[in-house]
Design an enzyme around this catalytic site. Structure first.
Site, mmCIF file in Angstrom:
data_model
loop_
_atom_site.group_PDB
_atom_site.id
_atom_site.type_symbol
_atom_site.label_atom_id
_atom_site.label_comp_id
_atom_site.label_asym_id
_atom_site.label_seq_id
_atom_site.Cartn_x
_atom_site.Cartn_y
_atom_site.Cartn_z
ATOM 1 N N THR A 71 0.850 -1.207 0.000
ATOM 2 C CA THR A 71 0.000 0.000 0.000
ATOM 3 C C THR A 71 0.877 1.245 0.000
ATOM 4 O O THR A 71 1.880 1.308 0.722
ATOM 5 C CB THR A 71 -0.901 -0.001 1.260
ATOM 6 O OG1 THR A 71 -1.603 -1.234 1.306
ATOM 7 C CG2 THR A 71 -1.892 1.148 1.218
ATOM 8 N N SER A 96 7.275 0.271 -2.555
ATOM 9 C CA SER A 96 6.300 1.125 -3.261
ATOM 10 C C SER A 96 5.936 0.490 -4.596
ATOM 11 O O SER A 96 4.890 0.820 -5.175
ATOM 12 C CB SER A 96 6.873 2.528 -3.478
ATOM 13 O OG SER A 96 8.073 2.469 -4.226
ATOM 14 N N HIS A 130 -1.171 6.798 -14.137
ATOM 15 C CA HIS A 130 -1.946 5.693 -13.558
ATOM 16 C C HIS A 130 -3.427 5.828 -13.919
ATOM 17 O O HIS A 130 -3.879 6.892 -14.325
ATOM 18 C CB HIS A 130 -1.809 5.659 -12.030
ATOM 19 C CG HIS A 130 -0.491 5.119 -11.559
ATOM 20 N ND1 HIS A 130 0.629 5.910 -11.444
ATOM 21 C CD2 HIS A 130 -0.111 3.866 -11.190
ATOM 22 C CE1 HIS A 130 1.647 5.162 -11.017
ATOM 23 N NE2 HIS A 130 1.224 3.913 -10.861
ATOM 24 N N LYS A 134 -6.930 5.628 -8.887
ATOM 25 C CA LYS A 134 -5.831 5.735 -7.913
ATOM 26 C C LYS A 134 -6.095 6.869 -6.930
ATOM 27 O O LYS A 134 -6.405 7.996 -7.324
ATOM 28 C CB LYS A 134 -4.498 5.936 -8.651
ATOM 29 C CG LYS A 134 -3.316 5.909 -7.704
ATOM 30 C CD LYS A 134 -2.018 5.596 -8.415
ATOM 31 C CE LYS A 134 -0.823 5.640 -7.470
ATOM 32 N NZ LYS A 134 -0.917 4.686 -6.354
HETATM 33 N N1 LIG Z 1 3.581 -1.747 -4.196
HETATM 34 C C1 LIG Z 1 3.067 -2.111 -5.380
HETATM 35 O O1 LIG Z 1 3.689 -2.833 -6.165
HETATM 36 C C2 LIG Z 1 1.684 -1.661 -5.727
HETATM 37 C C3 LIG Z 1 0.996 -0.883 -4.853
HETATM 38 N N2 LIG Z 1 -0.312 -0.569 -5.082
HETATM 39 C C4 LIG Z 1 -0.986 0.127 -3.995
HETATM 40 O O2 LIG Z 1 -1.820 -0.826 -3.329
HETATM 41 C C5 LIG Z 1 -2.974 -0.193 -2.814
HETATM 42 C C6 LIG Z 1 -4.222 -0.909 -3.310
HETATM 43 O O3 LIG Z 1 -4.311 -0.807 -4.706
HETATM 44 P P1 LIG Z 1 -5.574 -1.411 -5.493
HETATM 45 O O4 LIG Z 1 -5.762 -2.838 -5.168
HETATM 46 O O5 LIG Z 1 -5.392 -0.979 -6.891
HETATM 47 O O6 LIG Z 1 -6.764 -0.551 -4.832
HETATM 48 P P2 LIG Z 1 -8.296 -0.939 -4.663
HETATM 49 O O7 LIG Z 1 -9.013 0.329 -4.319
HETATM 50 O O8 LIG Z 1 -8.766 -1.732 -5.837
HETATM 51 O O9 LIG Z 1 -8.295 -1.916 -3.387
HETATM 52 C C7 LIG Z 1 -8.110 -1.485 -2.073
HETATM 53 C C8 LIG Z 1 -8.991 -2.313 -1.188
HETATM 54 O O10 LIG Z 1 -8.691 -2.063 0.182
HETATM 55 C C9 LIG Z 1 -9.906 -2.144 0.883
HETATM 56 N N3 LIG Z 1 -9.828 -1.607 2.231
HETATM 57 C C10 LIG Z 1 -10.345 -0.430 2.727
HETATM 58 N N4 LIG Z 1 -10.093 -0.351 4.066
HETATM 59 C C11 LIG Z 1 -9.423 -1.490 4.412
HETATM 60 C C12 LIG Z 1 -8.923 -2.010 5.636
HETATM 61 N N5 LIG Z 1 -9.048 -1.341 6.802
HETATM 62 N N6 LIG Z 1 -8.275 -3.201 5.624
HETATM 63 C C13 LIG Z 1 -8.159 -3.889 4.472
HETATM 64 N N7 LIG Z 1 -8.644 -3.459 3.289
HETATM 65 C C14 LIG Z 1 -9.256 -2.276 3.257
HETATM 66 C C15 LIG Z 1 -10.892 -1.436 -0.031
HETATM 67 O O11 LIG Z 1 -12.222 -1.758 0.333
HETATM 68 P P3 LIG Z 1 -13.410 -0.704 0.039
HETATM 69 O O12 LIG Z 1 -13.459 -0.567 -1.443
HETATM 70 O O13 LIG Z 1 -14.593 -1.384 0.641
HETATM 71 O O14 LIG Z 1 -13.005 0.570 0.747
HETATM 72 C C16 LIG Z 1 -10.487 -2.008 -1.379
HETATM 73 O O15 LIG Z 1 -11.145 -3.220 -1.692
HETATM 74 C C17 LIG Z 1 -2.852 1.277 -3.222
HETATM 75 O O16 LIG Z 1 -2.265 1.994 -2.152
HETATM 76 C C18 LIG Z 1 -1.890 1.244 -4.419
HETATM 77 O O17 LIG Z 1 -1.186 2.447 -4.579
HETATM 78 C C19 LIG Z 1 -0.960 -0.976 -6.198
HETATM 79 C C20 LIG Z 1 -0.313 -1.720 -7.141
HETATM 80 C C21 LIG Z 1 1.069 -2.117 -6.982
HETATM 81 O O1 LIG Z 2 -2.165 2.335 -7.422
HETATM 82 C C1 LIG Z 2 -1.585 1.664 -8.302
HETATM 83 O O2 LIG Z 2 -2.215 1.090 -9.205
HETATM 84 C C2 LIG Z 2 -0.128 1.540 -8.231
HETATM 85 N N1 LIG Z 2 0.470 2.010 -7.180
HETATM 86 C C3 LIG Z 2 1.850 1.943 -6.875
HETATM 87 C C4 LIG Z 2 2.429 3.312 -6.697
HETATM 88 O O3 LIG Z 2 1.748 4.182 -6.116
HETATM 89 O O4 LIG Z 2 3.560 3.544 -7.086
HETATM 90 C C5 LIG Z 2 2.621 1.030 -7.796
HETATM 91 C C6 LIG Z 2 2.116 0.932 -9.191
HETATM 92 O O5 LIG Z 2 2.621 1.964 -9.962
HETATM 93 C C7 LIG Z 2 0.601 0.814 -9.293
#
Ligand SMILES: NC(=O)C1=CN([C@@H]2O[C@H](COP(=O)(O)OP(=O)(O)OC[C@H]3O[C@@H](n4cnc5c(N)ncnc54)[C@H](OP(=O)(O)O)[C@@H]3O)[C@@H](O)[C@H]2O)C=CC1
Ligand SMILES: O=C(O)C1=N[C@H](C(=O)O)C[C@H](O)C1
Length: 233
Positions: A71, A96, A130, A134
């Site tokens: 996250t 990240s 993105h 996001k």
């Molecule tokens: N490090 C990496 O390689 C990558 C990082 N990311 C990051 O990962 C995160 C998630 O991305 P993504 O899956 O696209 O986002 P989404 O919005 O699709 O998914 C996030 C989920 O988290 C849920 N959520 C809300 N509150 C909580 C809680 N307290 N505990 C657990 N889950 C909760 C949301 O539920 P609800 O919808 O009900 O609120 C939602 O289903 C972002 O911060 C993104 O930037 C993404 C891709 C790659």
């Molecule tokens: O939210 C996303 O989708 C992604 N988040 C990460 C970031 O904030 O860098 C990694 C990736 O680029 C996808």
């Protein structure tokens, strides 16, 4: 491994599909961790929201469950997570961006910043693109890239979104439909442009990296990065 997915959105679902293909079992998938029990999980993977990440990580460390977190947007509390992990003798890895390509890209960025450090002719331009859902801007990956430039290039002392200020890495954050994640760094002079770019074609690369990190972390204690996982020196 028995995996708990903390956050079952776009990334949680992509990780589930790939983890099952690799022979793992998902024992918990949730969008609200307050009522959930981690005791059946060998490891937890958190891809949730900025407001929830630190609580999710703390809950895992207090429960002695190794935790992989992807996250973004919560890093003001990163040092607290590191301290808690050390205090509990736990296992924690944050990136990240978990994709193997971006882990290499981070190293290219660092090397390029060092090589450009004395060349006053060039100014830097960092862009991330993105999908429109996001929540955070700039991306966590763009911040990691900018911080590494600041650490390795003598001209730059801070980063900002869309800035013309001196000594500032300006980041432009664009939101377009269905873009999984693109990061590009340009060095521009009057006579030429040098650029490096990483383009994710889907979310599978992030998911694969997070699962590989979980497989690596599950029997360890300590605070790690993807460089440790991939043994990059
Ligand atoms: N490090 C990496 O390689 C990558 C990082 N990311 C990051 O990962 C995160 C998630 O991305 P993504 O899956 O696209 O986002 P989404 O919005 O699709 O998914 C996030 C989920 O988290 C849920 N959520 C809300 N509150 C909580 C809680 N307290 N505990 C657990 N889950 C909760 C949301 O539920 P609800 O919808 O009900 O609120 C939602 O289903 C972002 O911060 C993104 O930037 C993404 C891709 C790659
Ligand atoms: O939210 C996303 O989708 C992604 N988040 C990460 C970031 O904030 O860098 C990694 C990736 O680029 C996808």
């Amino acid at each position: 491994m028995k995996i708990a997915l903390l956050g079952y959105g776009k990334m949680g679902k992509t990780i589930e599909a790939l983890a099952i293909k690799r022979g793992h079992t998902i024992v918990l998938k949730c969008d609200d961790t307050s009522e959930n029990d981690l005791k059946n999980a060998d490891i937890a993977i958190d891809f949730s929201i900025p407001e929830a990440a630190f609580n999710n990580i703390s809950k895992c460390l207090n429960n002695n469950t190794p935790i992989v977190s992807g996250t973004t947007g919560w890093l003001d509390k990163y040092n607290d997570a590191v301290a808690l992990c050390k205090d509990k003798d736990g296992a924690f890895i944050y990136a990240s961006n978990f994709s193997l390509g971006v882990t290499i890209f981070f190293e290219l960025n660092k090397t390029l910043a060092k090589m450009m450090s004395n060349l006053k002719e060039y100014t830097i331009d960092l862009e991330e693109i993105h999908h429109t859902q996001k929540l955070d801007a700039p991306s966590g990956t763009a911040i990691t890239l900018a911080e590494s430039i600041i650490d390795n290039h003598q001209k730059y002392t801070q980063w900002k979104l869309d800035s013309n200020a001196e000594n500032t890495v300006s980041i432009s954050a664009k939101r377009l439909d269905n873009v999984p994640g693109t990061h590009r760094i340009k060095y521009v002079s009057a006579v030429d442009t040098l650029e490096i770019k990483h383009t994710a074609h889907s979310r599978e690369g992030f998911a694969l990296g997070a699962i590989v990190a979980a497989e690596w972390l599950v029997d360890k204690t300590g605070v790690f990065t993807m460089k440790d996982v991939l043994n990059i020196r």
